[in-house]
Design a protein around this motif. Structure first.
Motif, PDB file in Angstrom:
ATOM      1  N   CYS A 155      65.612  -0.506 -11.298  1.00  0.00           N
ATOM      2  CA  CYS A 155      65.174  -1.385 -12.423  1.00  0.00           C
ATOM      3  C   CYS A 155      66.383  -2.407 -12.631  1.00  0.00           C
ATOM      4  O   CYS A 155      67.417  -2.007 -12.577  1.00  0.00           O
ATOM      5  CB  CYS A 155      65.131  -0.414 -13.765  1.00  0.00           C
ATOM      6  N   ASP A 168      62.718  -4.407 -18.958  1.00  0.00           N
ATOM      7  CA  ASP A 168      61.481  -3.979 -18.588  1.00  0.00           C
ATOM      8  C   ASP A 168      61.476  -3.648 -17.006  1.00  0.00           C
ATOM      9  O   ASP A 168      61.984  -4.376 -16.088  1.00  0.00           O
ATOM     10  CB  ASP A 168      60.491  -5.418 -18.508  1.00  0.00           C
ATOM     11  N   CYS A 169      61.180  -2.376 -17.040  1.00  0.00           N
ATOM     12  CA  CYS A 169      61.020  -1.772 -15.560  1.00  0.00           C
ATOM     13  C   CYS A 169      59.691  -1.479 -15.024  1.00  0.00           C
ATOM     14  O   CYS A 169      58.944  -0.881 -16.014  1.00  0.00           O
ATOM     15  CB  CYS A 169      61.809  -0.365 -15.735  1.00  0.00           C
ATOM     16  N   SER A 170      59.563  -1.762 -13.750  1.00  0.00           N
ATOM     17  CA  SER A 170      58.288  -1.823 -13.329  1.00  0.00           C
ATOM     18  C   SER A 170      58.124  -0.904 -12.153  1.00  0.00           C
ATOM     19  O   SER A 170      59.119  -0.492 -11.548  1.00  0.00           O
ATOM     20  CB  SER A 170      57.790  -3.195 -12.779  1.00  0.00           C
ATOM     21  N   SER A 172      55.276   0.028  -9.153  1.00  0.00           N
ATOM     22  CA  SER A 172      54.151  -0.508  -8.382  1.00  0.00           C
ATOM     23  C   SER A 172      53.675   0.565  -7.584  1.00  0.00           C
ATOM     24  O   SER A 172      54.357   1.124  -6.524  1.00  0.00           O
ATOM     25  CB  SER A 172      54.384  -1.719  -7.438  1.00  0.00           C
ATOM     26  N   GLN A 219      50.383  -2.193 -11.399  1.00  0.00           N
ATOM     27  CA  GLN A 219      51.726  -2.069 -11.802  1.00  0.00           C
ATOM     28  C   GLN A 219      52.064  -1.326 -13.101  1.00  0.00           C
ATOM     29  O   GLN A 219      51.076  -1.791 -14.125  1.00  0.00           O
ATOM     30  CB  GLN A 219      52.277  -3.355 -11.865  1.00  0.00           C
ATOM     31  N   THR A 221      54.503  -1.130 -16.590  1.00  0.00           N
ATOM     32  CA  THR A 221      55.627  -1.620 -16.973  1.00  0.00           C
ATOM     33  C   THR A 221      56.246  -1.043 -18.099  1.00  0.00           C
ATOM     34  O   THR A 221      55.460  -0.732 -19.045  1.00  0.00           O
ATOM     35  CB  THR A 221      55.483  -3.150 -17.543  1.00  0.00           C
TER      36      THR A 221
END
Length: 409
Positions: A155, A168-170, A172, A219, A221
């Motif tokens: 992240c 904000d951590c994504s 995918s 994705q 978030t």
């Protein structure tokens, strides 16, 4: 023609015919090899394939239920999370008539059905709770599949305002075994975190399909907010307390040795605090936490205050500020001594020392006022920078031209 020549001609013809036959056999075997490979591939159990949906891609509805976000490590830039994926899609080939089977739905092992193979791009590791979960198949061919997982992902934390940071951590999710023309996702995110006893709280969830995708993907978030009041108290309060203690220490008399000892002890204590603090605060290639600059400025202020105390005390001890007695005052002072030698014998000496003492204290007092003003202004400037300054991170290598950029397909 002689019999020997006839036999040699027959042998030559036989050899030529044998070579031609071997060549034809070699060509025939070479032509059979691809057919044999195709037969062997057809004979293998390649498993279920993606349901054919004509010219349109297969639509999968994905509901992501986030149940826990834990082990947020800002030094390693990692976060761990637990979630549940609910997948649903339509496969008409699995439908049946009521006369065939009166049940409205059945459950089947997932290895008997086609299911998307997910790969989380940011994951360091993924732990799928069940390796062969069961899917629910309805009479109309609708399939529901639940996948539970725990993962640890990278992240990119925005730590400029640490410990009041928001990031904000994504995550995918890619299905690399299919193409975007075959498969599409319709994602939805649900926050099911009920615990509030943690430093980082999930303030928002968003699921979307990115515009650019190499393979079918969606994705997720996570919007994280740091609510660690303990960290703020442990970092900010000691720095302000040491700064106030230094200002109070400047009120001690300049000639006393306790002032120098007090200042040096305070500076050494802050050096220990600063060295341990630097190891606990995160750092990055860009947009480092403002607290690092704040505590470094406090170290500079303490160093200047200690240096001023040492210099002023050294100059005062060497007599650089002792006054010079005027010659025309000597006879009068001698006459006064002869008239009343007892109680007035030390008065000229006190008058001689009084101007030097006042001058030294005045210079130290002026420095103290300047030091207080600079300290107060630095605190105000830091608050303004904390509230209004925005830091723009450098472009990642994948987006930094000419060494990166989106690939062309």
């Amino acid at each position: 023609m002689e019999p020997g020549q006839i036999r040699r001609g027959q042998k030559r013809a036989f050899l030529m015919a044998s070579l031609q036959l071997l060549l034809e056999l070699f060509l025939l075997v070479s032509a059979w090899k691809p057919l044999a490979c195709l037969d062997s591939i057809s004979a293998l159990d390649i498993g279920p394939q993606i349901p054919h949906n004509g010219s349109v891609p297969l639509i999968i509805d994905v509901h992501v239920f986030v149940s826990n976000v834990f082990d947020v490590d800002i030094l390693e830039y990692t976060v761990s999370s637990s979630m549940l994926l609910k997948l649903s899609w339509l496969d008409p080939s699995l439908s049946w008539h009521e006369d065939t089977n009166p049940r409205s739905f059945i459950t089947l092992p997932s290895h008997l059905l086609w299911t998307p193979d997910f790969t989380i791009r940011e994951a360091l590791w993924v732990d799928w709770r069940e390796h062969n979960p069961r899917a629910r198949v309805s009479r109309e061919g609708f399939i529901e599949l639940y996948l539970s997982l725990t993962t640890k992902t990278n992240c990119d934390f925005e730590l400029l305002r640490f410990p009041s940071d928001k990031s904000d951590c994504s995550l995918s999710f890619h299905a690399f075994s299919n193409t975007a023309q075959e498969l599409q996702f319709h994602p939805h995110a649900v926050n099911e975190i009920f615990s509030v006893k943690r430093d980082y709280m999930v303030r928002g969830l968003k699921a979307q399909v990115p515009h650019f995708q190499v393979a079918p993907c969606f994705q997720l978030t996570l919007s994280l907010e740091n609510t660690a009041v303990k960290t703020t108290m442990a970092l900010v309060v000691p720095g302000v307390a040491i700064l106030l203690a230094d200002i109070c220490g400047s009120l001690l008399p300049l000639k006393t040795t306790e002032r120098i000892s007090y200042k040096v002890t305070l500076l050494l204590s802050y050096l220990v605090f600063h060295s341990s603090l630097v190891q606990t605060l995160p750092s990055s290639s860009s947009c480092n936490p403002l607290l690092i600059s704040y505590f470094t400025s406090l170290l500079i202020l303490l160093s200047v205050s200690t240096i001023e105390t040492v210099l002023m005390s050294a100059l005062l001890a060497r007599g650089n500020f002792s006054p010079k007695i005027s010659p025309n005052l000597a006879p009068r002072e001698e006459g006064l001594d002869t008239a009343n030698p007892g109680p007035r014998s030390e008065e000229p000496q006190r008058k001689a020392e009084e101007p030097g003492k006042t001058w030294a204290e005045a210079m130290d007092h002026i420095f103290l006022l300047t030091y207080v003003i600079i300290t107060g202004c630095s605190q105000i400037i830091f608050v303004i920078v904390w509230v209004w300054w925005e830091c723009k991170s450098d472009l990642p290598p994948a987006m930094d031209a000419p060494y990166g950029g989106k690939p062309n397909f």
